[in-house]
Scaffold this motif. Structure first.
Motif, short mmCIF file in Angstrom:
data_model
loop_
_atom_site.label_atom_id
_atom_site.label_comp_id
_atom_site.label_asym_id
_atom_site.label_seq_id
_atom_site.Cartn_x
_atom_site.Cartn_y
_atom_site.Cartn_z
N ALA A 66 20.11 -25.52 -23.06
CA ALA A 66 19.62 -24.85 -24.27
C ALA A 66 18.15 -24.47 -24.15
O ALA A 66 17.67 -23.63 -24.91
N ARG A 67 17.43 -25.11 -23.19
CA ARG A 67 15.99 -24.86 -23.11
C ARG A 67 15.50 -25.14 -21.70
O ARG A 67 15.98 -26.04 -21.02
N ILE A 68 14.52 -24.35 -21.26
CA ILE A 68 13.86 -24.55 -19.97
C ILE A 68 12.37 -24.78 -20.27
O ILE A 68 11.75 -23.97 -20.94
N VAL A 69 11.84 -25.89 -19.77
CA VAL A 69 10.43 -26.22 -19.96
C VAL A 69 9.74 -26.11 -18.61
O VAL A 69 10.19 -26.70 -17.63
N VAL A 86 10.24 -27.45 -13.38
CA VAL A 86 11.07 -26.98 -14.48
C VAL A 86 11.93 -28.15 -14.95
O VAL A 86 12.52 -28.85 -14.12
N GLN A 87 11.98 -28.36 -16.25
CA GLN A 87 12.92 -29.34 -16.79
C GLN A 87 13.95 -28.59 -17.62
O GLN A 87 13.60 -27.77 -18.48
N SER A 124 11.20 -40.39 -14.60
CA SER A 124 10.98 -39.33 -15.58
C SER A 124 11.36 -37.96 -15.04
O SER A 124 11.19 -36.96 -15.72
N LEU A 125 11.90 -37.88 -13.82
CA LEU A 125 12.22 -36.59 -13.21
C LEU A 125 13.61 -36.08 -13.55
O LEU A 125 14.07 -35.12 -12.96
N ASP A 126 14.32 -36.73 -14.45
CA ASP A 126 15.68 -36.29 -14.80
C ASP A 126 15.69 -34.83 -15.20
O ASP A 126 14.90 -34.37 -16.00
N GLY A 127 16.66 -34.10 -14.66
CA GLY A 127 16.86 -32.70 -15.03
C GLY A 127 15.77 -31.76 -14.56
O GLY A 127 15.60 -30.70 -15.13
N GLN A 128 15.04 -32.12 -13.51
CA GLN A 128 13.95 -31.26 -13.06
C GLN A 128 14.25 -30.61 -11.72
O GLN A 128 14.98 -31.15 -10.91
N ALA A 129 13.67 -29.43 -11.54
CA ALA A 129 13.72 -28.69 -10.27
C ALA A 129 12.30 -28.23 -9.96
O ALA A 129 11.47 -28.10 -10.86
#
Length: 154
Positions: A66-69, A86-87, A124-129
């Motif tokens: 739903a969102r890219i940070v 990017v998260q 804390s790196l969950d969902g990051q690229a």
């Protein structure tokens, strides 16, 4: 319970056949591991880490993207090289793992890697690229796509 899961009718009595049915566990919107401990007899939990003699555990996963940070850090002494993080998050701000994230420079420059898959690691790196963006004249932009969403940075 992680994320304020709710329990109702937490005390059960088994029937003549020795079974009991429980349907009072309402999961919150927070993704992550969730366990429900079962305590036969009258033995209460001994501590917050005590999950009981029997346990039911599940892994609640994040929903659709739903969102890219985006976070960016120029390399000291060389503003043309930028580290991009990017998260990828669902509608409840849970990290979404395993989603390919595509980085595409517009009007020059290059990225390495061009596609990175979000990862799940116990930090804390969950969902990051991540990628490294080498800019040309400094006026380029970068498109970032994940899970059907596309954004332009900066």
């Amino acid at each position: 319970n992680q994320g304020d899961d709710q329990l109702t009718n937490a005390t059960l009595t088994s029937g003549p056949d020795g079974t009991a049915t429980f349907n009072g566990w309402t999961l919150s919107l927070t993704a992550g591991p969730k366990c429900l401990g079962l305590y036969p007899g009258s033995a209460p939990p001994r501590s917050t880490s005590d999950i009981g003699r029997l346990a039911v555990c599940i892994a609640a996963i994040g929903g659709p993207v739903a969102r890219i940070v985006v976070s960016a850090s120029p390399t000291p002494g060389n503003g043309a090289i930028v580290s991009i993080g990017v998260q990828v998050l669902d509608q409840y701000s849970n990290p979404v793992n395993g989603v390919p994230v595509t980085f595409t420079p517009l009007a020059g420059g290059s990225v390495s890697p061009a596609v990175d898959t979000t990862r799940h690691v116990p930090s804390s790196l969950d969902g990051q690229a991540f990628t490294t963006w080498t800019r040309g004249s400094g006026t380029e932009k970068l498109t970032i796509a994940a899970g059907g969403l596309t954004i332009t940075y900066p």
